[in-house]
Scaffold this active site. Structure first.
Site, short mmCIF file in Angstrom:
data_model
loop_
_atom_site.label_atom_id
_atom_site.label_comp_id
_atom_site.label_asym_id
_atom_site.label_seq_id
_atom_site.Cartn_x
_atom_site.Cartn_y
_atom_site.Cartn_z
N ARG A 50 0.87 -1.19 0.00
CA ARG A 50 0.00 0.00 0.00
C ARG A 50 0.89 1.23 0.00
O ARG A 50 2.12 1.13 0.14
CB ARG A 50 -1.04 0.00 1.14
CG ARG A 50 -0.67 -0.62 2.44
CD ARG A 50 0.48 0.02 3.14
NE ARG A 50 0.28 1.44 3.34
CZ ARG A 50 1.21 2.33 3.60
NH1 ARG A 50 2.49 1.93 3.68
NH2 ARG A 50 0.96 3.59 3.76
N GLY A 51 0.28 2.41 -0.16
CA GLY A 51 1.07 3.63 -0.32
C GLY A 51 1.16 3.91 -1.82
O GLY A 51 1.45 3.00 -2.61
N ALA A 52 0.91 5.18 -2.18
CA ALA A 52 0.74 5.52 -3.60
C ALA A 52 1.92 5.09 -4.49
O ALA A 52 1.73 4.37 -5.48
CB ALA A 52 0.44 7.01 -3.72
N ARG A 93 -7.75 -0.28 -6.50
CA ARG A 93 -7.85 0.87 -5.60
C ARG A 93 -7.99 2.14 -6.48
O ARG A 93 -7.13 2.39 -7.32
CB ARG A 93 -6.61 0.99 -4.69
CG ARG A 93 -6.43 -0.25 -3.78
CD ARG A 93 -5.52 0.03 -2.61
NE ARG A 93 -6.16 0.85 -1.59
CZ ARG A 93 -5.49 1.41 -0.57
NH1 ARG A 93 -4.19 1.23 -0.46
NH2 ARG A 93 -6.14 2.14 0.31
N GLN A 198 -1.78 2.46 9.91
CA GLN A 198 -0.49 2.56 9.22
C GLN A 198 0.51 3.35 10.04
O GLN A 198 1.72 3.14 9.92
CB GLN A 198 -0.67 3.24 7.84
CG GLN A 198 -1.46 2.43 6.83
CD GLN A 198 -2.93 2.76 6.84
OE1 GLN A 198 -3.47 3.17 7.87
NE2 GLN A 198 -3.60 2.59 5.72
N ASP A 239 -1.82 10.92 -2.11
CA ASP A 239 -2.24 9.89 -3.07
C ASP A 239 -2.60 10.50 -4.42
O ASP A 239 -2.55 9.82 -5.44
CB ASP A 239 -3.43 9.11 -2.52
CG ASP A 239 -2.97 8.22 -1.38
OD1 ASP A 239 -2.92 8.72 -0.24
OD2 ASP A 239 -2.61 7.07 -1.65
N ASN A 249 -5.31 12.48 0.46
CA ASN A 249 -4.39 11.63 1.24
C ASN A 249 -5.21 10.87 2.29
O ASN A 249 -6.44 11.05 2.39
CB ASN A 249 -3.29 12.49 1.88
CG ASN A 249 -2.17 11.65 2.46
OD1 ASN A 249 -1.66 10.75 1.81
ND2 ASN A 249 -1.79 11.90 3.71
N LYS A 250 -4.54 10.06 3.05
CA LYS A 250 -5.18 9.21 4.05
C LYS A 250 -6.24 9.94 4.87
O LYS A 250 -6.03 11.08 5.28
CB LYS A 250 -4.10 8.61 4.95
CG LYS A 250 -4.56 7.72 6.08
CD LYS A 250 -5.46 6.58 5.65
CE LYS A 250 -4.91 5.74 4.52
NZ LYS A 250 -5.93 4.86 3.90
O1 MRU Z 1 -4.43 3.20 2.29
P1 MRU Z 1 -2.97 3.42 2.14
O2 MRU Z 1 -2.16 2.85 3.26
O3 MRU Z 1 -2.46 2.96 0.78
O4 MRU Z 1 -2.81 4.99 2.18
C1 MRU Z 1 -1.54 5.54 2.07
C2 MRU Z 1 -1.50 7.01 2.20
O5 MRU Z 1 -2.51 7.68 2.30
C3 MRU Z 1 -0.15 7.65 2.12
O6 MRU Z 1 -0.08 8.79 2.93
C4 MRU Z 1 0.08 8.09 0.66
O7 MRU Z 1 -0.10 6.99 -0.20
C5 MRU Z 1 1.40 8.66 0.45
S1 MRU Z 1 2.62 7.39 0.46
C6 MRU Z 1 4.14 7.92 0.07
#
Ligand code: MRU
Length: 349
Positions: A50-52, A93, A198, A239, A249-250
């Site tokens: 996970r993470g963009a 996603r 996270q 994201d 973002n999250k």
């Molecule tokens: O649901 P996730 O864990 O994929 O969400 C991740 C985030 O929101 C991060 O802050 C974002 O992807 C930036 S990662 C470098």
């Protein structure tokens, strides 16, 4: 756990994709090996990765597996197989634009190719290069961002925008790492980031592993820590960033940004240019809604009554007026963002 700093979050080895299973952290460091693009799609959907930026590179590796899995005899048949795999990977996603970006990069290489075997090889080479580039980009971004932070700063971050959200080093945590590497003594406050945690499972794990002074807080303590002078800057990842400077973002990022504004605390975003979506408007962006069980349970333990209605958006939008600067590998964009983002992209052509 000591081996974590030698590992990449996602890697191509011997025609297979190897990932750290992030659902097992921080209790176990488990590596999983995939040879089928459908497994990559499940891994993205189930947050194994996970993470963009990490899902952008994973999508590219997914298409590399799809190319190897294809029995196509012609370029057209191979493109058909890749399009089908792209659809499956894309639908996992919806919010982070890096996934679509990673898939598009690979499709462009495939379309430009000539023979089936040449296309397969160039897809694998391109995906591997994207993984290497991700680390270099994060390190450049880190250096660009480190000048915004001072000795003795206490920096808040939300979710995990670290090595585990990228191939390695991280975006927001890359800035924190680079600040520390530049000799400044800093402390970090990490929010827990319910419901998937996270912040506590990944950010606290990563920073503690690197010997960076980190304190974990419940999400509900953001206001308290800011009001009591325990935080003087914030940096988070993204994201998707629009040309207007709206940042997705999250979930919870918007609340952190509002509280930072209220307390006069600079609020920064750190993200690569691949996280920008210069075409969409705020209302076009699909916010992923995740399973109710993430909210009604903590781990396997039920924490809400059966049958309760749940709203569980995975992301929110922070408007540009709450953002002090957007740190990228091409420099730092400052308000007004329509102008500064345009300039960043023009300079980077
Ligand atoms: O649901 P996730 O864990 O994929 O969400 C991740 C985030 O929101 C991060 O802050 C974002 O992807 C930036 S990662 C470098």
């Amino acid at each position: 756990m000591e081996k974590a700093d030698l590992l990449r979050t996602v890697e191509w080895k011997n025609n297979a994709v190897i990932m750290i299973d992030q659902t097992k952290l921080p209790n176990e460091l488990v590596l999983v090996t995939y040879t089928d693009y459908n497994q990559i799609a499940s891994a993205i959907r189930n947050l194994v990765v996970r993470g963009a930026p990490a899902i952008g590179v994973s999508g590219a590796f997914g298409l590399a597996l799809a190319a190897l899995q294809s029995n196509a005899g012609t370029k057209e048949e191979l493109i058909g197989d890749l399009e089908a795999a792209k659809k499956t990977l894309f639908e996992t996603r919806p919010t982070a634009v890096n996934l679509a970006w990673g898939l598009e990069q690979i499709m462009n290489v495939a379309k430009k190719g000539t023979t089936v075997s040449q296309i397969k090889n160039s897809i694998i080479d391109t995906a591997k290069q994207m993984a290497d580039d991700d680390i270099k980009i994060n390190m450049t971004m880190g250096k660009n961002g480190s000048v915004l932070f001072d000795d003795k700063d206490t920096i808040m971050t939300h979710c995990n925008a670290g090595a585990l959200a990228t191939v390695a080093y991280g975006t927001a945590l890359g800035v924190i790492r680079a600040t520390r590497e530049s000799g400044k003594n800093i402390k970090v406050i990490a929010t827990e980031t319910r419901p998937v945690q996270q912040g506590s499972r990944l950010t606290a794990f990563e920073l503690k592993h690197d010997g960076i002074d980190v304190s974990l807080i419940p999400d509900t303590a953001v206001g308290y820590t800011m009001a009591n002078g325990l935080v003087n800057k914030v940096v988070v990842g993204a994201d998707r960033i629009l040309r207007t400077g709206h940042v997705f973002n999250k979930i919870g990022t918007y609340q952190v940004a509002l509280l930072a504004k209220q307390h006069g605390i600079p609020f920064y975003i750190a993200a690569p240019l691949s996280t920008f979506d210069l075409k969409s408007n705020p209302q076009d962006v699909v916010i992923e809604q995740r399973n109710a069980s993430e909210v009604t349970q903590v781990g396997d333990r039920k924490t809400a009554p059966d049958g309760i209605n749940v709203i569980n958006p995975a992301f929110d939008m922070t408007p540009p007026e709450l953002i002090s600067g957007i740190i990228t590998e091409a420099g730092v964009a400052r308000p007004p963002y329509e102008e500064s983002i345009k300039k960043l992209f023009q300079a980077n052509k």
